[in-house]
Scaffold this motif. Structure first.
Motif, mmCIF file in Angstrom:
data_model
loop_
_atom_site.group_PDB
_atom_site.id
_atom_site.type_symbol
_atom_site.label_atom_id
_atom_site.label_comp_id
_atom_site.label_asym_id
_atom_site.label_seq_id
_atom_site.Cartn_x
_atom_site.Cartn_y
_atom_site.Cartn_z
ATOM 1 N N ASN A 1 0.828 -1.214 0.000
ATOM 2 C CA ASN A 1 0.000 0.000 0.000
ATOM 3 C C ASN A 1 0.857 1.256 0.000
ATOM 4 O OD1 ASN A 1 -2.674 -0.566 -0.195
ATOM 5 N ND2 ASN A 1 -2.932 -0.980 1.996
ATOM 6 N N ASP A 2 1.848 1.275 0.889
ATOM 7 C CA ASP A 2 2.732 2.440 0.990
ATOM 8 C C ASP A 2 3.480 2.682 -0.318
ATOM 9 O OD1 ASP A 2 1.899 2.574 3.576
ATOM 10 O OD2 ASP A 2 3.736 1.734 4.450
ATOM 11 N N THR A 3 3.982 1.588 -0.896
ATOM 12 C CA THR A 3 4.733 1.734 -2.146
ATOM 13 C C THR A 3 3.825 2.211 -3.273
ATOM 14 O OG1 THR A 3 6.105 -0.096 -1.386
ATOM 15 C CG2 THR A 3 6.392 0.560 -3.655
ATOM 16 N N MET A 4 2.593 1.655 -3.307
ATOM 17 C CA MET A 4 1.662 2.081 -4.362
ATOM 18 C C MET A 4 1.311 3.562 -4.228
ATOM 19 S SD MET A 4 1.205 0.208 -6.846
ATOM 20 C CE MET A 4 -0.079 1.046 -7.757
ATOM 21 N N LYS A 5 1.209 4.030 -2.969
ATOM 22 C CA LYS A 5 0.940 5.462 -2.758
ATOM 23 C C LYS A 5 2.064 6.297 -3.367
ATOM 24 C CE LYS A 5 -1.859 5.291 1.406
ATOM 25 N NZ LYS A 5 -1.753 5.238 2.866
ATOM 26 N N ARG A 6 3.307 5.860 -3.121
ATOM 27 C CA ARG A 6 4.465 6.570 -3.676
ATOM 28 C C ARG A 6 4.466 6.499 -5.203
ATOM 29 N NH1 ARG A 6 10.282 5.405 -1.180
ATOM 30 N NH2 ARG A 6 10.878 6.793 -2.861
ATOM 31 N N ILE A 7 4.099 5.318 -5.709
ATOM 32 C CA ILE A 7 4.078 5.113 -7.168
ATOM 33 C C ILE A 7 3.026 6.029 -7.805
ATOM 34 C CG2 ILE A 7 3.483 3.428 -8.993
ATOM 35 C CD1 ILE A 7 6.170 2.681 -7.813
ATOM 36 N N LEU B 1 2.661 1.168 -18.837
ATOM 37 C CA LEU B 1 3.210 2.119 -19.817
ATOM 38 C C LEU B 1 2.096 2.829 -20.590
ATOM 39 C CD1 LEU B 1 6.298 0.175 -21.230
ATOM 40 C CD2 LEU B 1 6.314 2.152 -19.720
ATOM 41 N N ALA B 2 0.939 2.151 -20.708
ATOM 42 C CA ALA B 2 -0.202 2.768 -21.408
ATOM 43 C C ALA B 2 -0.943 3.765 -20.511
ATOM 44 C CB ALA B 2 -1.139 1.685 -21.899
ATOM 45 N N GLY B 3 -0.531 3.846 -19.247
ATOM 46 C CA GLY B 3 -1.127 4.845 -18.349
ATOM 47 C C GLY B 3 -1.922 4.273 -17.190
ATOM 48 N N ASP B 4 -2.108 2.932 -17.157
ATOM 49 C CA ASP B 4 -2.857 2.334 -16.055
ATOM 50 C C ASP B 4 -1.886 1.978 -14.916
ATOM 51 O OD1 ASP B 4 -4.620 1.100 -14.396
ATOM 52 O OD2 ASP B 4 -5.212 -0.485 -15.792
ATOM 53 N N THR B 5 -1.596 2.981 -14.092
ATOM 54 C CA THR B 5 -0.588 2.814 -13.031
ATOM 55 C C THR B 5 -0.982 1.751 -12.015
ATOM 56 O OG1 THR B 5 -0.207 5.159 -13.339
ATOM 57 C CG2 THR B 5 0.873 4.166 -11.471
ATOM 58 N N THR B 6 -2.293 1.553 -11.814
ATOM 59 C CA THR B 6 -2.739 0.583 -10.791
ATOM 60 C C THR B 6 -2.266 -0.849 -11.103
ATOM 61 O OG1 THR B 6 -4.833 0.454 -11.948
ATOM 62 C CG2 THR B 6 -4.763 1.862 -9.997
ATOM 63 N N CYS B 7 -1.982 -1.115 -12.381
ATOM 64 C CA CYS B 7 -1.479 -2.450 -12.763
ATOM 65 C C CYS B 7 -0.118 -2.732 -12.134
ATOM 66 C CB CYS B 7 -1.355 -2.559 -14.288
ATOM 67 S SG CYS B 7 -2.896 -3.015 -15.055
ATOM 68 N N PHE B 8 0.568 -1.682 -11.724
ATOM 69 C CA PHE B 8 1.881 -1.874 -11.102
ATOM 70 C C PHE B 8 1.741 -2.653 -9.790
ATOM 71 C CE2 PHE B 8 5.853 -0.719 -9.005
ATOM 72 C CZ PHE B 8 6.747 -0.894 -10.038
ATOM 73 N N ALA B 9 0.558 -2.543 -9.174
ATOM 74 C CA ALA B 9 0.303 -3.254 -7.909
ATOM 75 C C ALA B 9 0.473 -4.765 -8.096
ATOM 76 C CB ALA B 9 -1.087 -2.927 -7.403
ATOM 77 N N CYS B 10 0.101 -5.270 -9.275
ATOM 78 C CA CYS B 10 0.227 -6.716 -9.536
ATOM 79 C C CYS B 10 1.696 -7.125 -9.594
ATOM 80 C CB CYS B 10 -0.461 -7.067 -10.857
ATOM 81 S SG CYS B 10 -2.194 -6.658 -10.841
ATOM 82 N N LEU B 11 2.516 -6.284 -10.221
ATOM 83 C CA LEU B 11 3.950 -6.584 -10.290
ATOM 84 C C LEU B 11 4.568 -6.493 -8.897
ATOM 85 C CD1 LEU B 11 4.846 -4.540 -13.497
ATOM 86 C CD2 LEU B 11 4.683 -7.011 -13.317
#
Lengths: 117, 189
Positions: A29-35, B14-24
Motif C-alpha cells: 500500500n505504501d509503495t503504491m501510494k508513492r508510485i 506504460l499505457a497509463g494504467d498505473t494501478t497495474c503496477f500493484a500486480c507486479l
C-alpha cells in the motif's frame, strides 16, 4: 552423484534453512501510494513539457511570420483605403443613434427612480 | 489477475494504467525484499531499499525491452541498489589467504560441517556470509536461494558467464574455509 553435486546439494539445503523475513503488511500500500504520486508528478511534468513545447513552437512560428512580413516582405501585402464618399453621413447617423440610446437609458433610469415598482 | 504475464502488466502501466503496477509489486516484493534483507541484514534498511528498487523499476519501466525475463530485470536493479548501498556503508570484509582457499578440502568440510546441529549451522553460515563482500554474497544468494541459472546471474550482475562460474567456485571455497575456520569471536561464543 559427483563431488560437486554433493557439495551443491549440501549448500542448497543449508541456504534453504536460512530464516525468512516477512515484509511489512502495509508495504504494498505504501509503495503504491508513492508510485501513484510519482505517476501524477510524471503526468504533470509531461503536460508542462507539452505546453512549453507548444508555446515555444507557437512563438517561433509567430516570430518567423513577423520577420517574414515586416523584414523580408513575404508575402507582399498592400493596404488600400476603400473610397467611401458617404462615410461622413453614416458616421453622423451612428453618433446620433448612440446619443439617442444614451438619453433613452438616462430618462428610463430617472423615471424608475421616481416611480419604483 | 495472476494469469497475466509480467509483460502484459508492463504494457498496461506504460499505457497509463498505473494501478497495474500493484500486480507486479505483489508478485515480486517478497522475493526482492528477502534478497535485500539477507544482504543488508537490517529490517528498516531492507524495506526502504525494496521501496527504492520498485520506484526505480517504475521510473525506468519504459527501458525494459524484454531481452531478459522481468524478474531478472528487477533483480538486476535490486542487486545494483543493494550493492551500492552496502558499499556506501563501507563494511569490513574478511580477507582470506589465497593458499588457504586453493587448498580447501571441500568434501571433508561438508561432512564435518554436516555433523553440527541445525541452528549452529545456520548461525555459522550467516556469520560467514556477512564476512563476504556484498557482490559475493549476492552471487551465492542468487544461486542457492533464488535458484537462478549462471546465465541469469551473469545478466543480473553484468559479469560474463565464465566469470560467474569461476567466481562462484571461488566464493564457495572461501565460504567453506570460513565455515571450518571460525573466527575468534565465533569460537568464544
Amino acid at each position: 552423484m559427483n563431488k560437486n553435486e554433493k557439495e551443491t546439494d549440501w549448500l542448497k539445503l543449508l541456504f534453504s534453512r536460512l530464516p525468512e523475513e516477512d515484509l511489512n503488511a502495509s508495504f504494498c500500500n505504501d509503495t503504491m501510494k508513492r508510485i501513484l504520486k510519482e505517476a501524477a508528478r510524471k503526468k504533470r511534468r509531461n503536460e508542462f513539457m507539452g505546453l512549453a513545447a507548444v508555446s515555444l513552437a507557437s512563438l517561433a512560428i509567430m516570430g518567423i511570420a513577423a520577420g517574414a512580413i515586416f523584414y523580408a516582405g513575404i508575402p507582399r501585402i498592400e493596404w488600400r483605403m476603400p473610397d467611401l464618399p458617404s462615410l461622413p453621413f453614416y458616421l453622423y447617423i451612428g453618433v446620433l443613434s448612440l446619443l439617442l440610446l444614451g438619453m433613452d437609458f438616462l430618462l428610463r433610469r430617472a423615471y424608475r427612480k421616481r416611480h419604483p415598482l | 489477475m495472476e494469469l497475466y504475464s509480467d509483460t502484459y502488466y508492463v504494457k498496461c502501466v506504460l499505457a497509463g494504467d498505473t494501478t497495474c503496477f500493484a500486480c507486479l509489486l505483489d508478485r515480486y516484493s517478497r522475493q526482492v525484499h528477502l534478497l535485500i534483507f539477507r544482504l543488508v541484514r537490517n529490517r528498516e534498511d531492507a524495506e526502504e531499499l525494496t521501496q527504492d528498487v520498485f520506484m526505480k523499476v517504475f521510473r525506468s519501466l519504459s527501458a525494459f525491452k524484454g531481452e531478459s525475463s522481468f524478474s531478472t530485470w528487477i533483480y538486476r536493479i535490486a542487486y545494483h541498489t543493494a550493492i551500492s548501498e552496502m558499499r556506501k556503508k563501507k563494511h569490513e570484509f574478511l580477507a582470506i589467504d589465497e593458499a588457504l582457499i586453493e587448498n580447501a578440502p571441500e568434501e571433508m568440510t561438508a561432512e564435518m560441517f554436516g555433523a553440527n546441529d541445525d541452528s549452529e549451522q545456520i548461525t555459522r553460515l550467516e556469520t560467514a556470509l556477512s564476512r563476504l563482500a556484498p557482490d559475493e554474497q549476492a552471487i551465492l544468494l542468487f544461486f542457492y536461494t533464488e535458484e537462478k541459472s549462471i546465465e541469469e546471474i551473469a545478466h543480473i550482475t553484468g559479469l560474463s558467464q565464465s566469470n560467474v562460474k569461476v567466481r562462484l567456485h571461488r566464493i564457495r571455497k572461501k565460504l567453506f574455509v570460513m565455515l571450518t575456520h571460525p573466527t575468534k569471536e565465533q569460537e568464544n561464543e
